[in-house]
Design an enzyme around this catalytic site. Sequence first.
Site, PDB file in Angstrom:
ATOM      1  N   ASP A  97      -2.565  10.454  -1.941  1.00 51.64           N
ATOM      2  CA  ASP A  97      -2.761   9.423  -2.951  1.00 51.64           C
ATOM      3  C   ASP A  97      -3.204  10.003  -4.291  1.00 51.64           C
ATOM      4  O   ASP A  97      -3.080   9.348  -5.315  1.00 51.64           O
ATOM      5  CB  ASP A  97      -3.813   8.415  -2.473  1.00 51.64           C
ATOM      6  CG  ASP A  97      -3.284   7.583  -1.316  1.00 51.64           C
ATOM      7  OD1 ASP A  97      -2.814   6.462  -1.578  1.00 51.64           O
ATOM      8  OD2 ASP A  97      -3.319   8.057  -0.180  1.00 51.64           O
ATOM      9  N   ASN A 145      -6.153  11.983   0.751  1.00 54.47           N
ATOM     10  CA  ASN A 145      -5.218  11.215   1.581  1.00 54.47           C
ATOM     11  C   ASN A 145      -6.027  10.376   2.565  1.00 54.47           C
ATOM     12  O   ASN A 145      -7.254  10.449   2.599  1.00 54.47           O
ATOM     13  CB  ASN A 145      -4.243  12.148   2.312  1.00 54.47           C
ATOM     14  CG  ASN A 145      -3.067  11.409   2.919  1.00 54.47           C
ATOM     15  OD1 ASN A 145      -2.422  10.600   2.242  1.00 54.47           O
ATOM     16  ND2 ASN A 145      -2.773  11.659   4.177  1.00 54.47           N
ATOM     17  N   LYS A 146      -5.332   9.588   3.345  1.00 54.82           N
ATOM     18  CA  LYS A 146      -5.996   8.672   4.274  1.00 54.82           C
ATOM     19  C   LYS A 146      -7.050   9.393   5.107  1.00 54.82           C
ATOM     20  O   LYS A 146      -6.873  10.533   5.529  1.00 54.82           O
ATOM     21  CB  LYS A 146      -4.935   8.032   5.175  1.00 54.82           C
ATOM     22  CG  LYS A 146      -5.471   7.000   6.149  1.00 54.82           C
ATOM     23  CD  LYS A 146      -6.212   5.873   5.434  1.00 54.82           C
ATOM     24  CE  LYS A 146      -5.362   5.157   4.409  1.00 54.82           C
ATOM     25  NZ  LYS A 146      -6.090   4.100   3.692  1.00 54.82           N
ATOM     26  N   ARG A 194      -7.329  -0.694  -7.353  1.00 54.74           N
ATOM     27  CA  ARG A 194      -7.856   0.231  -6.347  1.00 54.74           C
ATOM     28  C   ARG A 194      -8.191   1.551  -7.042  1.00 54.74           C
ATOM     29  O   ARG A 194      -7.488   1.941  -7.988  1.00 54.74           O
ATOM     30  CB  ARG A 194      -6.861   0.450  -5.199  1.00 54.74           C
ATOM     31  CG  ARG A 194      -6.648  -0.790  -4.338  1.00 54.74           C
ATOM     32  CD  ARG A 194      -5.770  -0.517  -3.134  1.00 54.74           C
ATOM     33  NE  ARG A 194      -6.437   0.368  -2.184  1.00 54.74           N
ATOM     34  CZ  ARG A 194      -5.855   0.847  -1.078  1.00 54.74           C
ATOM     35  NH1 ARG A 194      -4.587   0.550  -0.817  1.00 54.74           N
ATOM     36  NH2 ARG A 194      -6.508   1.631  -0.257  1.00 54.74           N
ATOM     37  N   ARG A 214       0.861  -1.178   0.000  1.00 53.84           N
ATOM     38  CA  ARG A 214       0.000   0.000   0.000  1.00 53.84           C
ATOM     39  C   ARG A 214       0.894   1.224   0.000  1.00 53.84           C
ATOM     40  O   ARG A 214       2.124   1.126   0.072  1.00 53.84           O
ATOM     41  CB  ARG A 214      -1.014  -0.005   1.151  1.00 53.84           C
ATOM     42  CG  ARG A 214      -0.620  -0.641   2.445  1.00 53.84           C
ATOM     43  CD  ARG A 214       0.456   0.042   3.195  1.00 53.84           C
ATOM     44  NE  ARG A 214       0.198   1.451   3.425  1.00 53.84           N
ATOM     45  CZ  ARG A 214       1.112   2.367   3.604  1.00 53.84           C
ATOM     46  NH1 ARG A 214       2.405   2.034   3.573  1.00 53.84           N
ATOM     47  NH2 ARG A 214       0.805   3.617   3.800  1.00 53.84           N
ATOM     48  N   GLY A 215       0.272   2.382  -0.111  1.00 49.95           N
ATOM     49  CA  GLY A 215       1.019   3.616  -0.297  1.00 49.95           C
ATOM     50  C   GLY A 215       1.077   3.935  -1.779  1.00 49.95           C
ATOM     51  O   GLY A 215       1.371   3.058  -2.603  1.00 49.95           O
ATOM     52  N   ALA A 216       0.799   5.185  -2.109  1.00 52.69           N
ATOM     53  CA  ALA A 216       0.621   5.560  -3.515  1.00 52.69           C
ATOM     54  C   ALA A 216       1.780   5.140  -4.402  1.00 52.69           C
ATOM     55  O   ALA A 216       1.589   4.554  -5.477  1.00 52.69           O
ATOM     56  CB  ALA A 216       0.420   7.078  -3.614  1.00 52.69           C
TER      57      ALA A 216
END
Length: 363
Positions: free
Chosen positions: A242, A252-253, A86, A48-50
């Site tokens: 992201d 973002n999150k 995603r 995970r993580g852009a």
Amino acid sequence: MNSTYKAFWLEDGDLVVIDQTQLPFCVVTKTLKTSAEATLAIQDMTVRGAGVIGNVAAFGVYLAARESKGDLEKIKALAAVVRRARPTAVNLMWAVDRMIAVLEKSAKQKQDLVEIALKEAIAIADEDVVGTRNIGKFGCELIEAIAKNKPKGEPVNILTHCNAGWLAIVDRGSALAPIYEASDRGINIHVWVDETRPRNQGANLTAWELGQSKIPHTLIADNTGGLLMQYGKVDLCIVGTDRTTRSGDVANKIGTYLKALAAFDNHVPFYVALPSSTFDMQISDGVKEIAIETRSADEVLYMQGLQDNGDIGKVRVAPLETTALNYGFDITPARLVTGLITERGICEAAETAIAGMFLDLIP
């Protein structure tokens, strides 16, 4: 691949990734041999993580090329599945599109598409390494300026949300890159780490990263940041993203928006760190145009952790009859963002400023 810190690497032509769902209590790897396995790793948040999502997607296209034996049409069909893994992180789509564009051009020149795909995926990862180091240097200038005005012996207190370190973007990350650079320069820093419910990427991943590097940090509940700002215990906020629109809106999150509001109300600088591949220049209104991923309700209803007997397990934290809604991201409007820390420099979160620095990315 030239990164110092790696969330993935190649072994005998396969892609090996750290299973981030198992951190921080054990380091487990998975070997990805097919594009379908790369897609699943993105979907189930093994990775995970852009940035890393984009990297794994690029290598997913390489794996598609390998399993298709260089047949372009088959590669494109498999790559389309990877591209849909995603919906929010634009690096994923950007990386797949770049890979396909290179392969289409190479096919016309009768080149070996498997070899070309591998080289291009490595090139994307290596470019991220250079970018993250530059983000670190530009962002560290902000930290250094604050440090010069702090009373002797007091650290620069930085608040971050979720995980935007090397587990998210190879080598040094985005939001954590300036922190790593500051540590290397000997600047006295301390990091407030949001737990980042419901998947706890701050508690599980950011705290683990910072601990590995011996950087002073303190884990806090997500709702503590505002109080710390009121008490003057936060000097600046740095988060990742992201997807960022051409006008400077930031996806973002989930929970980032609330931190930005608290920072704005307490006059705390709020910066967003990102590589240029995270810009989506085709959209301008983040709230209206960015698709927000809705994830499993179980991520809210259950928590995973280390139990007293040493086993890793999960427990339910809500009544059995309770349902949950789990948006993965939120939108922070550009008006709340002090600036964008990029590999090209720091710019205002405004369409004119972004266009001036990234004119070549505008369609």
